[in-house]
Design a protein around this motif. Structure first.
Motif, PDB file in Angstrom:
ATOM      1  N   ASN A  11     -10.989  60.278  20.119  1.00 58.61           N
ATOM      2  CA  ASN A  11     -10.455  61.494  19.497  1.00 58.61           C
ATOM      3  C   ASN A  11      -9.674  61.114  18.245  1.00 58.61           C
ATOM      4  O   ASN A  11      -8.673  60.402  18.329  1.00 58.61           O
ATOM      5  CB  ASN A  11      -9.546  62.246  20.466  1.00 58.61           C
ATOM      6  CG  ASN A  11      -9.067  63.568  19.900  1.00 58.61           C
ATOM      7  OD1 ASN A  11      -9.871  64.481  19.655  1.00 58.61           O
ATOM      8  ND2 ASN A  11      -7.780  63.688  19.641  1.00 58.61           N
ATOM      9  N   ASP A  21      -9.813  53.619  21.455  1.00 55.27           N
ATOM     10  CA  ASP A  21      -8.459  54.090  21.158  1.00 55.27           C
ATOM     11  C   ASP A  21      -8.323  55.527  21.667  1.00 55.27           C
ATOM     12  O   ASP A  21      -8.672  56.469  20.975  1.00 55.27           O
ATOM     13  CB  ASP A  21      -8.214  54.027  19.643  1.00 55.27           C
ATOM     14  CG  ASP A  21      -6.853  54.613  19.256  1.00 55.27           C
ATOM     15  OD1 ASP A  21      -6.117  55.060  20.152  1.00 55.27           O
ATOM     16  OD2 ASP A  21      -6.548  54.604  18.045  1.00 55.27           O
ATOM     17  N   GLN A  26       2.875  58.636  22.923  1.00 50.10           N
ATOM     18  CA  GLN A  26       3.602  59.825  22.434  1.00 50.10           C
ATOM     19  C   GLN A  26       2.774  61.083  22.232  1.00 50.10           C
ATOM     20  O   GLN A  26       3.260  62.059  21.695  1.00 50.10           O
ATOM     21  CB  GLN A  26       4.357  59.466  21.145  1.00 50.10           C
ATOM     22  CG  GLN A  26       3.483  59.155  19.943  1.00 50.10           C
ATOM     23  CD  GLN A  26       3.049  57.693  19.866  1.00 50.10           C
ATOM     24  OE1 GLN A  26       3.013  56.999  20.871  1.00 50.10           O
ATOM     25  NE2 GLN A  26       2.716  57.235  18.688  1.00 50.10           N
ATOM     26  N   LYS A  27       1.491  61.038  22.647  1.00 51.69           N
ATOM     27  CA  LYS A  27       0.688  62.255  22.581  1.00 51.69           C
ATOM     28  C   LYS A  27       0.516  62.864  23.973  1.00 51.69           C
ATOM     29  O   LYS A  27       0.920  63.979  24.196  1.00 51.69           O
ATOM     30  CB  LYS A  27      -0.685  61.956  21.968  1.00 51.69           C
ATOM     31  CG  LYS A  27      -0.677  61.899  20.444  1.00 51.69           C
ATOM     32  CD  LYS A  27      -0.434  60.544  19.867  1.00 51.69           C
ATOM     33  CE  LYS A  27      -0.353  60.556  18.359  1.00 51.69           C
ATOM     34  NZ  LYS A  27      -0.922  59.344  17.765  1.00 51.69           N
ATOM     35  N   GLY A  52       4.841  48.516  20.799  1.00 56.00           N
ATOM     36  CA  GLY A  52       4.285  48.381  19.444  1.00 56.00           C
ATOM     37  C   GLY A  52       3.321  49.491  19.072  1.00 56.00           C
ATOM     38  O   GLY A  52       2.773  49.502  17.971  1.00 56.00           O
ATOM     39  N   GLY A  53       3.083  50.421  19.980  1.00 56.82           N
ATOM     40  CA  GLY A  53       2.204  51.551  19.678  1.00 56.82           C
ATOM     41  C   GLY A  53       0.744  51.152  19.616  1.00 56.82           C
ATOM     42  O   GLY A  53       0.391  49.973  19.696  1.00 56.82           O
ATOM     43  N   ALA A  54      -0.081  52.162  19.451  1.00 54.11           N
ATOM     44  CA  ALA A  54      -1.523  51.910  19.359  1.00 54.11           C
ATOM     45  C   ALA A  54      -1.822  51.021  18.155  1.00 54.11           C
ATOM     46  O   ALA A  54      -2.739  50.200  18.183  1.00 54.11           O
ATOM     47  CB  ALA A  54      -2.272  53.231  19.248  1.00 54.11           C
ATOM     48  N   SER A  55      -1.030  51.153  17.107  1.00 50.60           N
ATOM     49  CA  SER A  55      -1.296  50.383  15.881  1.00 50.60           C
ATOM     50  C   SER A  55      -1.236  48.881  16.115  1.00 50.60           C
ATOM     51  O   SER A  55      -1.960  48.122  15.473  1.00 50.60           O
ATOM     52  CB  SER A  55      -0.291  50.763  14.793  1.00 50.60           C
ATOM     53  OG  SER A  55      -0.358  52.146  14.537  1.00 50.60           O
ATOM     54  N   TRP A  86      -7.705  56.994  11.934  1.00 53.83           N
ATOM     55  CA  TRP A  86      -7.189  55.938  12.815  1.00 53.83           C
ATOM     56  C   TRP A  86      -8.188  54.804  12.942  1.00 53.83           C
ATOM     57  O   TRP A  86      -7.821  53.618  12.945  1.00 53.83           O
ATOM     58  CB  TRP A  86      -6.794  56.505  14.179  1.00 53.83           C
ATOM     59  CG  TRP A  86      -5.562  57.342  14.066  1.00 53.83           C
ATOM     60  CD1 TRP A  86      -5.473  58.694  14.237  1.00 53.83           C
ATOM     61  CD2 TRP A  86      -4.246  56.899  13.683  1.00 53.83           C
ATOM     62  NE1 TRP A  86      -4.183  59.112  14.002  1.00 53.83           N
ATOM     63  CE2 TRP A  86      -3.413  58.052  13.669  1.00 53.83           C
ATOM     64  CE3 TRP A  86      -3.696  55.661  13.363  1.00 53.83           C
ATOM     65  CZ2 TRP A  86      -2.051  57.971  13.336  1.00 53.83           C
ATOM     66  CZ3 TRP A  86      -2.347  55.592  13.044  1.00 53.83           C
ATOM     67  CH2 TRP A  86      -1.543  56.729  13.030  1.00 53.83           C
ATOM     68  N   THR A 132     -13.064  55.474  18.299  1.00 51.34           N
ATOM     69  CA  THR A 132     -11.893  56.329  18.497  1.00 51.34           C
ATOM     70  C   THR A 132     -12.373  57.644  19.118  1.00 51.34           C
ATOM     71  O   THR A 132     -12.888  58.509  18.409  1.00 51.34           O
ATOM     72  CB  THR A 132     -11.176  56.597  17.151  1.00 51.34           C
ATOM     73  OG1 THR A 132     -11.044  55.367  16.448  1.00 51.34           O
ATOM     74  CG2 THR A 132      -9.810  57.219  17.369  1.00 51.34           C
ATOM     75  N   GLY A 184      -1.346  54.897  22.631  1.00 52.53           N
ATOM     76  CA  GLY A 184       0.091  55.075  22.405  1.00 52.53           C
ATOM     77  C   GLY A 184       0.531  56.249  23.264  1.00 52.53           C
ATOM     78  O   GLY A 184      -0.230  57.184  23.491  1.00 52.53           O
ATOM     79  N   SER A 194      -5.602  57.180  22.277  1.00 59.47           N
ATOM     80  CA  SER A 194      -4.210  57.637  22.096  1.00 59.47           C
ATOM     81  C   SER A 194      -4.017  59.134  22.267  1.00 59.47           C
ATOM     82  O   SER A 194      -3.070  59.569  22.898  1.00 59.47           O
ATOM     83  CB  SER A 194      -3.707  57.240  20.707  1.00 59.47           C
ATOM     84  OG  SER A 194      -3.600  55.850  20.611  1.00 59.47           O
ATOM     85  N   SER A 195      -4.911  59.937  21.672  1.00 61.59           N
ATOM     86  CA  SER A 195      -4.633  61.377  21.642  1.00 61.59           C
ATOM     87  C   SER A 195      -5.501  62.177  22.609  1.00 61.59           C
ATOM     88  O   SER A 195      -5.515  63.403  22.546  1.00 61.59           O
ATOM     89  CB  SER A 195      -4.783  61.914  20.224  1.00 61.59           C
ATOM     90  OG  SER A 195      -6.000  61.487  19.656  1.00 61.59           O
ATOM     91  N   THR A 209      -7.184  62.107  15.776  1.00 58.60           N
ATOM     92  CA  THR A 209      -6.063  63.042  15.861  1.00 58.60           C
ATOM     93  C   THR A 209      -5.863  63.853  14.583  1.00 58.60           C
ATOM     94  O   THR A 209      -5.420  64.993  14.626  1.00 58.60           O
ATOM     95  CB  THR A 209      -4.794  62.208  16.157  1.00 58.60           C
ATOM     96  OG1 THR A 209      -5.147  61.203  17.115  1.00 58.60           O
ATOM     97  CG2 THR A 209      -3.673  63.042  16.706  1.00 58.60           C
ATOM     98  N   PHE A 243      -4.472  47.416  17.160  1.00 56.23           N
ATOM     99  CA  PHE A 243      -5.511  47.208  16.145  1.00 56.23           C
ATOM    100  C   PHE A 243      -5.695  45.710  15.864  1.00 56.23           C
ATOM    101  O   PHE A 243      -6.796  45.259  15.568  1.00 56.23           O
ATOM    102  CB  PHE A 243      -5.164  47.937  14.838  1.00 56.23           C
ATOM    103  CG  PHE A 243      -5.094  49.441  14.949  1.00 56.23           C
ATOM    104  CD1 PHE A 243      -5.693  50.115  16.011  1.00 56.23           C
ATOM    105  CD2 PHE A 243      -4.438  50.193  13.979  1.00 56.23           C
ATOM    106  CE1 PHE A 243      -5.631  51.503  16.112  1.00 56.23           C
ATOM    107  CE2 PHE A 243      -4.374  51.580  14.066  1.00 56.23           C
ATOM    108  CZ  PHE A 243      -4.962  52.235  15.136  1.00 56.23           C
TER     109      PHE A 243
HETATM  110  C1  LIG Z   1      -1.119  58.340  16.925  1.00 61.26           C
HETATM  111  C2  LIG Z   1      -2.332  57.511  16.948  1.00 61.26           C
HETATM  112  C3  LIG Z   1      -2.285  56.141  16.651  1.00 61.26           C
HETATM  113  C4  LIG Z   1      -1.026  55.433  16.215  1.00 61.26           C
HETATM  114  O1  LIG Z   1      -0.151  55.324  17.253  1.00 61.26           O
HETATM  115  P1  LIG Z   1       1.207  54.487  17.074  1.00 61.26           P
HETATM  116  O2  LIG Z   1       1.741  54.499  18.445  1.00 61.26           O
HETATM  117  O3  LIG Z   1       2.041  55.229  16.076  1.00 61.26           O
HETATM  118  O4  LIG Z   1       0.848  53.147  16.581  1.00 61.26           O
HETATM  119  C5  LIG Z   1      -3.457  55.424  16.733  1.00 61.26           C
HETATM  120  N1  LIG Z   1      -4.614  56.006  17.088  1.00 61.26           N
HETATM  121  C6  LIG Z   1      -4.698  57.334  17.365  1.00 61.26           C
HETATM  122  C7  LIG Z   1      -6.011  57.918  17.761  1.00 61.26           C
HETATM  123  C8  LIG Z   1      -3.561  58.115  17.303  1.00 61.26           C
HETATM  124  O5  LIG Z   1      -3.628  59.417  17.598  1.00 61.26           O
END
Ligand SMILES: *Cc1c(COP(=O)(O)O)cnc(C)c1O
Length: 360
Positions: A150, A172, A195-196, A74-77, A102, A148, A193, A174-175, A152, A80
């Motif tokens: 970082n 968070d 993908q970064k 479900g990704g970082a979102s 974010w 957060t 998430g 993620s990045s 992004t 939330f």
């Molecule tokens: C990309 C990103 C998200 C969203 O990630 P998803 O996997 O698309 O939900 C949330 N927070 C940060 C800091 C991000 O870089």
């Protein structure tokens, strides 16, 4: 076509060695005669892949034993919402620190479950700085403090960890996860998430302290309940098996680079030289206060925005792709995650210098 230097913010560049290994193993994983993608998530093959990925996360980050490591979807979102669902623990309020786009989304979803105390924000300054810790209005009875590390899109990064006492710190990452060493024990929960800086989209890493789980709101769906996912080794439903496998290869690649200390040295060097090139020119600029500039996402604008298109098309021809800034900010953004080789940053700087000479 040779591989390009892909500066995308995400899904982002992956280490070439990892992609090659995945390619070699794609049809026949370790002599099984089948792809890892085609195997049961309950079979011994995939279970061993997932267990190794978890162990590598624990080794790289030094995750203490009283923390769960989860590979969710479900990704970082999705986090939330699942964070307030799980971590409110009978409390009504959570503190949020707002330093970019974010964080804003995290707050918007949290408001559906609790009262959000906006303890600090840099929105007035258009998210180009981090509010100094003295100015934060944290509340003692908050369930947690969310920030957060970082942002992004804005390219704003904390180079320090807030001290929140007994109130769990939630971040968070993620990045910027795996961009440098991290003291996990300072946090109640870390999420990212994939993908970064981890792998392909579809996997979400969550690291959460034991005592914070098991108190989810009654409305929490099972797959969103950290305690139930931990109990089921993140396999309450079918996990994103290929994504976990690929993330596992990336963790081994990071280890082979020398771990997070080595990554930090390289990442800092990459970022410093790119910012130096921007600051040293009269044509490029970055709006973020120096102490809060991101090592991972470097936005910059051209003194003549009418040249943006030409800058981008020339860059693409030179094998430097996806440099267009986020639609909300404009200009350019170079994302230089772990997998971006230093040679890619050098090539970008050379292109920028040359473009300025020809066009400024
Ligand atoms: C990309 C990103 C998200 C969203 O990630 P998803 O996997 O698309 O939900 C949330 N927070 C940060 C800091 C991000 O870089």
């Amino acid at each position: 076509m040779p591989r390009v230097y892909n500066f995308s913010a995400g899904p982002a560049i992956l280490p070439e060695a990892v992609l090659k290994q995945a390619q070699e193993e794609l049809l026949d994983w370790h002599g099984a005669g089948a792809s890892i993608m085609e195997m049961s998530h309950r079979g011994k093959e995939f279970v061993s892949v997932a267990a190794e990925a978890e162990q590598d996360v624990r080794d790289l980050l030094g995750v203490p034993n009283n923390y769960k490591v989860l590979f969710l979807q479900g990704g970082a979102s999705t986090q939330f919402a699942t964070i307030p669902m799980n971590l409110l623990r009978g409390k009504a309020t959570a503190d949020y620190i707002l330093t970019g786009a974010w964080g804003k989304k995290a707050i918007s979803d949290a408001k559906k479950y609790c009262t959000v105390n906006l303890a600090a924000s840099s929105e007035e300054g258009k998210f180009t700085s981090i509010p100094s810790f003295d100015s934060w209005s944290l509340q003692k009875d908050s369930a947690y403090v969310h920030y957060t590390p970082n942002e992004t899109i804005g390219g704003v990064e904390f180079h320090w960890v807030p001290k929140t006492g007994d109130v769990p710190l939630v971040a968070d990452f993620s990045s910027t996860i795996f961009s440098r060493p991290l003291n996990v024990s300072r946090f109640g929960l870390i999420y990212a998430g994939a993908q970064k800086n981890i792998g392909p989209a579809g996997v979400t890493l969550v690291i959460v302290r034991d005592d914070l789980i098991g108190h989810a709101l009654p409305i929490t769906p099972s797959v969103f309940d950290y305690a139930k996912q931990a109990e089921a080794d993140s396999m309450l439903n079918t996990p994103p098996t290929f994504g976990v496998y690929l993330a596992g290869l990336v963790f081994k690649w990071v280890k082979a680079q020398g771990g997070l200390e080595a990554m930090a040295t390289i990442n800092e060097r990459k970022a410093k030289k790119l910012y130096a090139a921007i600051d040293g020119s009269n044509f490029y600029s970055n709006p973020v206060e120096k102490a809060s500039r991101s090592w991972m996402n470097v936005p910059f604008i051209l003194a003549k925005p009418e040249l943006d298109k030409e800058f981008l098309s020339g860059a693409t021809s030179a094998g430097l792709t996806t440099l267009e800034g986020h639609r909300s900010v404009g200009g350019m953004r170079a994302s230089i995650y772990n997998a971006m080789p230093e040679a890619g940053v050098d090539a970008l700087i050379s292109y920028m210098v040359d473009f300025e000479k020809r066009k400024a």
